[in-house]
Design a protein around this motif. Sequence first.
Motif, PDB file in Angstrom:
ATOM      1  N   ARG A  49       4.646   5.823   1.926  1.00 25.61           N
ATOM      2  CA  ARG A  49       3.922   5.554   0.682  1.00 25.61           C
ATOM      3  C   ARG A  49       4.795   4.828  -0.328  1.00 25.61           C
ATOM      4  NH1 ARG A  49       4.418   8.118  -3.708  1.00 25.61           N
ATOM      5  NH2 ARG A  49       5.192  10.043  -2.765  1.00 25.61           N
ATOM      6  N   GLU A  53       4.401   1.125  -2.113  1.00 20.34           N
ATOM      7  CA  GLU A  53       4.288   1.040  -3.570  1.00 20.34           C
ATOM      8  C   GLU A  53       5.393   0.206  -4.195  1.00 20.34           C
ATOM      9  OE1 GLU A  53       4.269   5.057  -5.047  1.00 20.34           O
ATOM     10  OE2 GLU A  53       2.291   5.490  -4.204  1.00 20.34           O
ATOM     11  N   ALA A 102       5.709  -1.644  -8.675  1.00 20.27           N
ATOM     12  CA  ALA A 102       5.812  -0.318  -9.298  1.00 20.27           C
ATOM     13  C   ALA A 102       6.978  -0.298 -10.278  1.00 20.27           C
ATOM     14  CB  ALA A 102       5.906   0.772  -8.232  1.00 20.27           C
TER      15      ALA A 102
END
Length: 136
Positions: A49, A53, A102
């Motif tokens: 994940r 991101e 991010a």
Amino acid sequence: MEARIVVSAVCIFAPDGRLLTVRKRGTDRFMHPGGKPEPGESAAHAASRELEEEVGIVVGPEALEPLGAWIARAANEAGRDIEATVFAAPGTYDPAAVHAAAEIAELRWIDPAAQPDVDLAPLLTDHILPLLARRP
């Protein structure tokens, strides 16, 4: 003593063998892409994940190769330690196709065999770079 910060991290390699490092906004140390698992999330799922991101690389958790788990000084939180589970992503990645997203302020590809830079996180300098030097 404060509890350790649990994190997952991923080694990403370019075709020429360089290793991807990232610097998060508001910090001065370069480290692996990665971060803290969400409640109930496995280390591999967190690594997968966070990789997507932070740098836009999609790798399923089952495809990540476990490299090990280490305790190291936290790079950006004085007096704290991290407990890091580190993986390697399969294959190699074109540096031009990897982008900062991010909380990532900057990407840097380093030669893992070169003298470590002073602005690398302790996990890299104390554990990962020596491990990579021993790999075939």
